[in-house]
Design a protein around this motif. Structure first.
Motif, PDB file in Angstrom:
ATOM      1  N   VAL B 151       0.860  -1.174   0.000  1.00  0.00           N
ATOM      2  CA  VAL B 151       0.000   0.000   0.000  1.00  0.00           C
ATOM      3  C   VAL B 151       0.898   1.226   0.000  1.00  0.00           C
ATOM      4  CG1 VAL B 151      -1.678   1.330   1.300  1.00  0.00           C
ATOM      5  CG2 VAL B 151      -1.838  -1.140   1.245  1.00  0.00           C
ATOM      6  N   VAL B 152       0.702   2.028  -1.004  1.00  0.00           N
ATOM      7  CA  VAL B 152       1.490   3.261  -1.095  1.00  0.00           C
ATOM      8  C   VAL B 152       0.614   4.415  -0.656  1.00  0.00           C
ATOM      9  CG1 VAL B 152       2.802   4.752  -2.620  1.00  0.00           C
ATOM     10  CG2 VAL B 152       2.749   2.286  -3.036  1.00  0.00           C
ATOM     11  N   LEU B 153       1.042   5.103   0.365  1.00  0.00           N
ATOM     12  CA  LEU B 153       0.283   6.246   0.851  1.00  0.00           C
ATOM     13  C   LEU B 153       1.031   7.524   0.521  1.00  0.00           C
ATOM     14  CD1 LEU B 153      -0.853   5.012   4.373  1.00  0.00           C
ATOM     15  CD2 LEU B 153      -2.189   5.127   2.292  1.00  0.00           C
ATOM     16  N   MET B 154       0.363   8.405  -0.193  1.00  0.00           N
ATOM     17  CA  MET B 154       0.994   9.660  -0.591  1.00  0.00           C
ATOM     18  C   MET B 154       0.627  10.769   0.390  1.00  0.00           C
ATOM     19  SD  MET B 154       2.340   8.548  -3.327  1.00  0.00           S
ATOM     20  CE  MET B 154       2.991  10.055  -3.959  1.00  0.00           C
ATOM     21  N   GLU B 155       1.476  11.730   0.477  1.00  0.00           N
ATOM     22  CA  GLU B 155       1.233  12.933   1.299  1.00  0.00           C
ATOM     23  C   GLU B 155       0.885  12.597   2.734  1.00  0.00           C
ATOM     24  OE1 GLU B 155      -1.372  15.839  -0.375  1.00  0.00           O
ATOM     25  OE2 GLU B 155      -0.580  15.541  -2.380  1.00  0.00           O
ATOM     26  N   VAL B 156       1.690  11.749   3.348  1.00  0.00           N
ATOM     27  CA  VAL B 156       1.364  11.397   4.727  1.00  0.00           C
ATOM     28  C   VAL B 156       1.600  12.560   5.676  1.00  0.00           C
ATOM     29  CG1 VAL B 156       1.730   8.947   4.455  1.00  0.00           C
ATOM     30  CG2 VAL B 156       3.636  10.399   5.080  1.00  0.00           C
ATOM     31  N   ASP B 157       2.352  13.546   5.248  1.00  0.00           N
ATOM     32  CA  ASP B 157       2.533  14.669   6.170  1.00  0.00           C
ATOM     33  C   ASP B 157       1.279  15.515   6.271  1.00  0.00           C
ATOM     34  OD1 ASP B 157       4.674  16.562   3.868  1.00  0.00           O
ATOM     35  OD2 ASP B 157       2.894  15.342   3.579  1.00  0.00           O
ATOM     36  N   LYS B 158       0.348  15.304   5.378  1.00  0.00           N
ATOM     37  CA  LYS B 158      -0.904  16.033   5.508  1.00  0.00           C
ATOM     38  C   LYS B 158      -1.949  15.253   6.277  1.00  0.00           C
ATOM     39  CE  LYS B 158      -0.295  19.302   1.959  1.00  0.00           C
ATOM     40  NZ  LYS B 158       0.804  18.728   1.169  1.00  0.00           N
ATOM     41  N   LEU B 159      -1.615  14.035   6.684  1.00  0.00           N
ATOM     42  CA  LEU B 159      -2.566  13.248   7.451  1.00  0.00           C
ATOM     43  C   LEU B 159      -2.777  13.860   8.819  1.00  0.00           C
ATOM     44  CD1 LEU B 159      -1.646   9.496   6.937  1.00  0.00           C
ATOM     45  CD2 LEU B 159      -3.611  10.712   6.088  1.00  0.00           C
ATOM     46  N   THR B 160      -3.964  13.660   9.313  1.00  0.00           N
ATOM     47  CA  THR B 160      -4.231  14.115  10.672  1.00  0.00           C
ATOM     48  C   THR B 160      -3.472  13.221  11.653  1.00  0.00           C
ATOM     49  OG1 THR B 160      -6.150  12.682  10.783  1.00  0.00           O
ATOM     50  CG2 THR B 160      -6.517  14.944  10.098  1.00  0.00           C
ATOM     51  N   LYS B 161      -3.310  13.765  12.830  1.00  0.00           N
ATOM     52  CA  LYS B 161      -2.576  13.009  13.843  1.00  0.00           C
ATOM     53  C   LYS B 161      -3.293  11.703  14.169  1.00  0.00           C
ATOM     54  CE  LYS B 161       0.881  15.760  14.658  1.00  0.00           C
ATOM     55  NZ  LYS B 161       0.955  16.206  13.280  1.00  0.00           N
ATOM     56  N   GLN B 162      -4.585  11.771  14.146  1.00  0.00           N
ATOM     57  CA  GLN B 162      -5.344  10.552  14.457  1.00  0.00           C
ATOM     58  C   GLN B 162      -5.113   9.478  13.401  1.00  0.00           C
ATOM     59  OE1 GLN B 162      -6.559  13.553  14.430  1.00  0.00           O
ATOM     60  NE2 GLN B 162      -7.873  13.918  16.190  1.00  0.00           N
ATOM     61  N   ALA B 163      -5.060   9.921  12.136  1.00  0.00           N
ATOM     62  CA  ALA B 163      -4.848   8.938  11.079  1.00  0.00           C
ATOM     63  C   ALA B 163      -3.470   8.298  11.232  1.00  0.00           C
ATOM     64  CB  ALA B 163      -4.975   9.609   9.729  1.00  0.00           C
ATOM     65  N   GLN B 164      -2.500   9.114  11.542  1.00  0.00           N
ATOM     66  CA  GLN B 164      -1.156   8.581  11.689  1.00  0.00           C
ATOM     67  C   GLN B 164      -1.100   7.614  12.854  1.00  0.00           C
ATOM     68  OE1 GLN B 164       2.088  11.354  11.427  1.00  0.00           O
ATOM     69  NE2 GLN B 164       0.885  12.741  10.157  1.00  0.00           N
ATOM     70  N   ALA B 165      -1.797   7.952  13.901  1.00  0.00           N
ATOM     71  CA  ALA B 165      -1.813   7.046  15.046  1.00  0.00           C
ATOM     72  C   ALA B 165      -2.497   5.746  14.687  1.00  0.00           C
ATOM     73  CB  ALA B 165      -2.531   7.726  16.219  1.00  0.00           C
ATOM     74  N   ALA B 166      -3.578   5.865  13.906  1.00  0.00           N
ATOM     75  CA  ALA B 166      -4.279   4.647  13.497  1.00  0.00           C
ATOM     76  C   ALA B 166      -3.362   3.758  12.668  1.00  0.00           C
ATOM     77  CB  ALA B 166      -5.509   5.020  12.681  1.00  0.00           C
ATOM     78  N   LEU B 167      -2.465   4.401  11.984  1.00  0.00           N
ATOM     79  CA  LEU B 167      -1.598   3.651  11.076  1.00  0.00           C
ATOM     80  C   LEU B 167      -0.593   2.786  11.810  1.00  0.00           C
ATOM     81  CD1 LEU B 167      -1.458   3.568   8.107  1.00  0.00           C
ATOM     82  CD2 LEU B 167       0.034   5.501   8.088  1.00  0.00           C
ATOM     83  N   ARG B 168      -0.111   3.296  12.911  1.00  0.00           N
ATOM     84  CA  ARG B 168       1.029   2.600  13.507  1.00  0.00           C
ATOM     85  C   ARG B 168       0.693   1.194  13.947  1.00  0.00           C
ATOM     86  NH1 ARG B 168       1.245   6.406  18.895  1.00  0.00           N
ATOM     87  NH2 ARG B 168       2.294   4.661  19.905  1.00  0.00           N
ATOM     88  N   ARG B 169      -0.438   1.008  14.517  1.00  0.00           N
ATOM     89  CA  ARG B 169      -0.787  -0.334  14.974  1.00  0.00           C
ATOM     90  C   ARG B 169      -1.092  -1.246  13.804  1.00  0.00           C
ATOM     91  NH1 ARG B 169       0.240  -3.840  17.228  1.00  0.00           N
ATOM     92  NH2 ARG B 169      -0.829  -4.979  18.863  1.00  0.00           N
ATOM     93  N   THR B 170      -1.818  -0.651  12.864  1.00  0.00           N
ATOM     94  CA  THR B 170      -2.180  -1.442  11.702  1.00  0.00           C
ATOM     95  C   THR B 170      -0.951  -1.927  10.949  1.00  0.00           C
ATOM     96  OG1 THR B 170      -3.651   0.448  11.457  1.00  0.00           O
ATOM     97  CG2 THR B 170      -4.073  -1.414  10.068  1.00  0.00           C
ATOM     98  N   MET B 171       0.004  -1.062  10.883  1.00  0.00           N
ATOM     99  CA  MET B 171       1.236  -1.426  10.180  1.00  0.00           C
ATOM    100  C   MET B 171       1.838  -2.686  10.755  1.00  0.00           C
ATOM    101  SD  MET B 171       3.209   2.149   9.743  1.00  0.00           S
ATOM    102  CE  MET B 171       4.821   1.615   9.326  1.00  0.00           C
TER     103      MET B 171
END
Lengths: 950, 373
Positions: B151-171
């Motif tokens: 999965v390629v995610l573009m522009e992750v620096d524009k993600l909200t903090k919540q989205a980034q947090a959601a990502l870490r566990r899923t990863m």
């Protein structure tokens, strides 16, 4: 004290008796008439004739013009004509003018009140009276002089001009009307007006027959000599207006009148004593006392506080002999308060009609018990019948008529053809009525009273109830859809004839149906259409969107604010009832400052009145002076009454007008400006931002004209400081709006905005030419949002081919692509457009027609050619070519697939190439329906897709 | 006929012309796909992050990764709101930009990964079912089939903090079936836990020489004559953004009208750049409130066209300081930095841009006064 005694005439009581007998039905007019007769009798010194006249007059001359609007000249005329025994001509009038007479009755007494003051001028005035009367004979019967200027058609002239006369006794200017013109030498217009008003004078802006004095300055505002002004000319035409030159003459007049009044004072004392005695002696005889007390009032109060207001308002007469209800107490305590308070002169007629009501204490008890000392005066003295409502008579009667005829209009099942309810016609029968107008003027009260008086049952829903669609259905569905049958025959012997209880629904504060009442307005409209009971809707803002949809179904009744004189009179009555003396000018000033909102006025007065003198436990009185000097305690927040644009202008102009002001004024101005921000704190910063630079233009131009570069630089520096303040403001506002939502920063925002306005204006304030513009930021921001969306969409189309984010797309790709397409489609050398290549290029990047003709055009920065302006020949060639071929672009395949399918009816699956067949199956039924339903082939489908995507 | 920038984009790791060390590292990763960690590509715009990602994908999955299709998916948030997101997919990977979903990016990210993770790819487990969808193109590379999708995610620096947090566990949880490649401009906006879970690949902006080399390559392929001077001119003008450089090259070609480009032909600027230059000229010509009002209108125009405010400020500054003394340059740049910071903090841009222009006007006016005094 008996005025007849005062005048030295005798036989007053003798005169009274017959008249009182006759006037049993019409107490008021007769005493008034009688009084006048007495006065004229004295003058004429024909007691017998007087008696006869007096006896006769009451019957015939029922109309004593006592209306506020009329000159006492008319009054005088009445008396003079009476002396001339002109009864026959007047005979017909009484019937016509009975009402007027009744109404003016109080004023007659008031006039009489004024009369004694001008006693010494009687000879003069008598002469005057004789003069104008022939001319104004006719008017006597029909018009009612409003003010008791009866004593002085010729106002006294001041003999000297003095420097200042700061503290005359109050009420010296009673009965005189002043007009100002020109610029006074040492006094500002406002201060002069305040001076006159403080002592009971009346100030108007135009010279008319009622004007007593014209105060002229040295020259007019625009520099012309004052003699050229229209006011001056008119005054000289009229002749009887006394010209006062500058404030010197004004003070001189004040001194003169003051001395005269002081000379009168001893007499006043005695008269008041007598009056008190009389009051004690004969409470039962309402009418005579009504007159007497009215007359005595000015003198009853040695301080002269009371006299003028009552004279002016003309509401004075009210006999308070019958002090019923709550009234008795205040009056019992204080002998002095004259308590002419029964009549609310503005609604004089209704009161006149109800004789007993006028004999009662102040009308009220609408919403609270009169004896309840802790109730709000606004509730206590709320109208209890429709006649007591101030102003808007027409609306009330219209409403009443509508309500009365409602059933017959709408619920006639017997008529053969159903009366069509024309919902959209202006005059069509309306099932609902809409009362609209500013707050505090009597809309809800009206509705309730009218319904009560019509004998209906009220069902009210207001903003405190949930009025969403569901709730309305539940609560009102059955009411509107049915009629109540009552089987109580109430005394009817024969059979139970079912009676229909008439009902009515009040939807109060409909403009308050917020988003919480979802669908409420639509439901209301539906309800109106199907209703079987009348519905009255009440709102404040007639022009709001929600109300506009309601208007076609309703009888539109617009309520207006009552005039301040009406409110002032009512306020004085209420004050009387509560034992508080209020000067007329003060009452007018209060109502003006409250924006003619009756509720607010009464609240203000209650607050004022709660200050009690420690010794006497009497309520504090309100004089005009006191009111003006109060520390802005009681008025409707001035800032609230300023509009958004005015507030913005105020802030932008900064310290305008403060160059000479003292510290207090400067501080006040600062507070005023910071308060102005809160007029609408969401928008004010933006408005100021839009306009503040315009203020900076003028100082810069002045500096430029001077030619000195240093001053130019300095003006730029102040402009720069202004922009810095606005930049700080933006940061503070961001702190408020987003992130932490730190609303504590809002005052900081306010101050920064003011700072910005200050800098651009400079130390002496600036000037904003024209009207402030509305902020452009909002529009631009939404434009930007729109472009952002378009860019996103373009990006979607192009994404699998290019590698760029939105920004890069805009910065790098778009200009390039645009250039390429322009070269292909609109070659600069004028050759034919290379349509195939253009289409190939578009396919390569997944652009469709919309992208080309609309979206890319949005991103034109300069005056370059737009695709939309392409000539039609090229456009049609392009379209033909485009529709011919199949576009394999991935991004468009869904849209195209739909379009091509519709066009070509199958055989497209192969042509869709290596793309997934999924895309076709992904079409939902709605999309297909939409597609087939759309007229434009590709466009509509792609538009719908576009809508989905973005 | 696509633009040169897309036509000549390297499709293979071997075609990359600069950052050889990064290229070799990517090659080694591709050789051992099973131990591919999560990757975070970061660097300025136009440096070649996305290009390298697609090269890497091709190296891992073969040609099948080049077959792209566009998918539009609807995600439903717990609050029953539907969010539409466009994804670019191949059989082996999906690429999406969660920023499209606005504030609901968190749900999008979670849904996508869970979905991917839930469906094991055909290649998983290898062996019998080692049939990839495009066998006929999987010619020589007989490497063991890769069992995960990317999965390629573009522009992750524009993600909200919540989205980034959601990502870490899923990863972490689904890493057996799904690897992530994140791509962003600015690493500082990515939260630490994410950064620690990924291997960071810094793709620096190409140097001027690198740009020149790339330009020359393209010129050779397109068979045009590109004089050196022009090459260097473009390289300097493009602010180390290779994409821009390519676009500029193509524009020059179009402007020249022939395949022979000349030294002295000017480098065509984009429309917005021209606009900003015009604005700068206006400001230097006259300093007054009226001009500031006019400047405000122009600034609005730029902002409406989605030109980022910081870029406007930077370009304007660079243009304005050209005629100033050094110490004035310092003042202007200081003011520009101050207001850029304010813009970055997120408030209404126009206020700060306007304040900067006013500040410049005063500085410049003083300068003029002193000069002519």
């Amino acid at each position: 004290m008996d005025i007849r005694n005062f005048f030295g005439g005798g036989g007053g009581s003798a005169k009274k008796a017959p008249s009182s007998g006759k006037k049993s039905e019409k107490p008021k007019p007769k005493p008034a008439a009688k009084k006048k007769q007495e006065k004229s009798a004295e003058k004429v010194t024909k007691p017998k004739t007087e008696e006869k006249e007096v006896a006769k007059k009451p019957i015939k001359k029922k109309v004593i013009d006592l209306s506020d609007s009329e000159d006492d000249v008319d009054m005088i005329e009445t008396s003079t004509t009476s002396t001339k025994q002109k009864d026959p001509p007047r005979a017909p009038t009484p019937s016509k003018d009975t009402k007027a007479a009744k109404r003016k009755e109080p004023e007659a007494t008031v006039k009489k009140a004024a009369t004694p003051k001008k006693k010494e001028e009687k000879p003069e005035s008598e002469k005057e009276e004789e003069k104008p009367s022939p001319a104004k004979k006719r008017r006597t019967t029909t018009t009612t002089p409003k003010k008791k200027k009866e004593p002085a058609p010729v106002p006294p002239k001041p003999t000297e001009a003095i420097e200042s006369y700061p503290d005359p006794s109050s009420g010296i200017f009673d009965g005189y009307t002043f007009v100002f013109t020109g610029v006074l030498s040492n006094l500002t217009r406002d201060d002069a007006i305040d001076y006159v008003k403080s002592y009971g004078g009346r100030v108007t802006t135009a010279v008319s027959g009622k004007t007593s004095y014209l105060v002229i300055g040295d020259e007019l505002e625009d520099g012309r000599p004052v003699e050229e002004g229209s006011k001056f000319k008119k005054a000289t035409e009229l002749g009887k207006v006394v010209i006062l030159k500058n404030e010197g003459d004004l003070y001189g007049l004040a001194k003169l009148l003051d001395e005269k009044k002081k000379a009168l004072n001893p007499k006043v004392e005695s008269s008041s004593e007598q009056q008190n005695g009389n009051v004690a002696a004969a409470p039962a005889v309402a009418n005579p006392y009504a007159k007497k007390t009215a007359v005595a009032n000015p003198y009853a109060k040695p301080s002269g506080q009371v006299s003028n207001p009552y004279a002016k308002s003309g509401a004075v007469s009210n006999p308070y002999a019958k002090s019923g209800g709550g009234v008795s107490n205040p009056y019992a305590k204080s002998a002095a308060p004259s308590n002419p308070y029964a009549s609310k002169s503005s609604t004089a007629n209704p009161y006149a009609a109800k004789a007993q009501s006028s004999q009662n204490s102040c009308q009220g008890g609408g919403r609270a018990d009169m004896n309840d000392s802790s109730a709000l005066w606004a509730d206590k003295y709320a109208p209890s019948n429709t006649n007591m409502i101030l102003g808007n008579k027409e609306a009330v009667s219209k409403l009443r008529r509508w309500l009365d005829t409602w059933e017959s209009t709408f619920n006639k099942p017997s008529t053969g053809k159903k009366k069509k309810t024309s919902f959209n016609s202006k005059n069509g029968p309306f099932k609902a009525a809409l009362l609209s107008g500013p707050p505090g003027i009597g809309k809800t009260t009206t509705a309730q009273l009218v319904i009560e008086e019509a004998g209906r049952q009220v069902f009210e829903l207001n903003a405190s109830d949930a009025r969403s669609k569901k709730m309305l259905e539940n609560s009102l569905g059955d009411i509107t859809g049915s009629q109540v049958l009552s089987f109580q025959t109430k005394g009817k012997k024969n059979g139970s004839k079912s009676q229909v209880t008439k009902r009515c629904i009040i939807m109060d504060e409909v403009d308050g149906m917020s988003s919480g009442d979802r669908g409420g307005m639509a439901e209301v409209i539906k309800m109106i259409k199907n209703s079987m009971v009348p519905i009255i809707c009440i709102c404040n803002d007639r022009q709001s969107q929600k109300i506009k949809s309601l208007v076609p179904y309703c009888l539109d009744l617009k309520y207006r604010r009552p005039v301040k004189s009406m409110i002032a009179r009512r306020a004085i009555e209420v004050g009387k009832a509560e034992g508080m003396e209020i000067e007329y000018n003060a009452a007018e000033a209060v109502s003006e400052s409250c924006g003619n909102d009756i509720r607010q006025v009464l609240n203000c007065l209650q607050m004022w009145g709660n200050k009690r003198h420690s010794s006497t436990n009497k309520r504090a009185d309100m004089t005009y002076k006191d009111f003006k000097n109060r520390d802005n305690l009681i008025n409707k927040d001035e800032m609230l009454r300023v509009t958004l644009f005015d507030a913005a202008k105020m802030i932008c102009e900064g310290r305008r007008g403060l160059s000479e002001a003292d510290e207090k004024a400067q501080r006040d101005s600062l507070f005023k400006r910071t308060d102005a921000f809160f007029n609408d704190y969401a928008l004010m910063g933006l408005l100021v931002h839009q306009n503040y630079l315009k203020v900076a233009v003028k100082p810069y131009m002045t500096a430029k004209a001077s030619g000195d570069p240093q001053t130019q630089y300095e003006s730029l520096v102040s402009m720069c400081e202004g922009t810095e303040a606005m930049s700080d403001f933006a940061v503070a506002e961001h702190g408020v709006r987003s992130g932490d939502q730190n609303w504590g920063l809002l005052p900081l925002c306010s101050v920064l905005t003011v700072k910005g306005g200050f800098h651009v204006g400079g130390e002496n304030g600036g000037f904003l030419p024209g009207y402030p513009e509305f902020s452009a930021w909002l529009g631009k921001n939404s434009s930007r949002g729109k472009h952002d969306r378009l860019l996103q969409e373009l990006g979607h189309h192009m994404n699998y081919k290019i590698s760029a984010d939105k920004t890069e797309l805009r910065l790098g790709y778009l200009p390039m692509i645009r250039q390429r397409l322009v070269d292909l489609m609109m070659p600069s050398d004028g050759s034919e457009p290379n349509v195939e290549e253009a289409i190939a290029f578009m396919d390569e990047y997944g652009l469709d027609r919309d992208d080309l003709f609309e979206n890319i055009d949005e991103f034109v920065m300069d005056d370059a050619k737009k695709f939309a302006d392409i000539d039609s020949k090229s456009k049609s060639a392009f379209t033909r070519e485009y529709n011919k071929s199949v576009h394999k672009s991935q991004a468009l395949i869904e849209e195209q697939g739909v379009a091509t399918r519709k066009r070509k009816k199958a055989n497209d699956d192969d042509e869709e190439g290596d793309n997934d067949a999924d895309s076709d199956e992904e079409l939902s039924p709605e999309e297909i329906a939409k597609m087939f339903g759309s007229k434009k082939k590709g466009k509509k489908a792609s538009a719908s897709k576009k809508g989905k995507k973005s | 006929m696509p633009l040169w920038v897309d036509k000549h984009r390297p499709k293979d790791l071997s075609q990359l012309t600069y950052h050889d060390d990064t290229t070799s590292r990517l090659k080694s990763l591709a050789e051992d796909p099973h131990s591919l960690p999560h990757l975070l590509f970061y660097g300025p715009s136009g440096a070649g992050k996305k290009t390298r990602i697609s090269c890497l994908l091709k190296a891992i999955y073969g040609n099948g990764a080049e077959r792209l299709r566009l998918d539009k998916r609807t995600f439903k948030t717990p609050t029953n709101r539907s969010v539409d997101v466009n994804m670019i997919c191949s059989n082996y990977h999906i690429e999406l930009n969660p920023g499209d979903a606005g504030i609901y990016d968190r749900f999008v990210v979670q849904e996508v990964i869970k979905e991917m993770a839930a469906n094991k790819s055909l290649n998983a487990g290898g062996g019998i079912m080692g049939i990839s969808a495009s066998t006929e193109e999987d010619d020589s590379k007989k490497k063991k089939a890769v069992e995960y999708k990317i999965v390629v995610l573009m522009e992750v620096d524009k993600l909200t903090k919540q989205a980034q947090a959601a990502l870490r566990r899923t990863m972490e949880k689904y890493s057996s079936t799904c690897r992530l490649i994140l791509c962003c401009n600015n690493q500082s906006k990515v939260i630490d836990p994410l950064r620690s879970r990924c291997l960071g690949m810094r793709i620096a902006a190409p140097s001027h020489d690198d740009v020149c080399v790339a330009l020359k390559n393209v010129a050779a392929k397109e068979k045009i004559t590109l004089p050196d001077k022009l090459t260097i001119g473009i390289a300097e003008e493009c602010s180390r953004n290779l994409r821009r450089a390519m676009l500029m090259l193509e524009t020059s070609r179009v402007n020249a009208g022939s395949t022979v480009l000349r030294d002295n032909q000017g480098i065509h600027k984009t429309d917005w750049e021209m606009f900003i230059l015009q604005l700068a000229r206006d400001i230097t010509m006259e300093q007054s409130p009226q001009k500031l009002i006019a400047a405000r209108e122009k600034l609005y125009e730029l902002l409406i066209n989605c030109i980022p405010a910081t870029l406007i400020l930077k370009t304007l500054t660079m243009e304005l300081i050209q005629n100033l003394d050094d110490e004035l340059k310092y003042e202007v740049i200081e003011a520009a930095a101050f207001y850029e910071h304010r813009i970055a903090m997120g408030s209404k841009d126009i206020f700060h841009l306007e304040a900067f222009v006013a500040k410049f006007m005063t500085i410049y006016k003083k300068y003029l006064n002193d000069m002519f005094a």
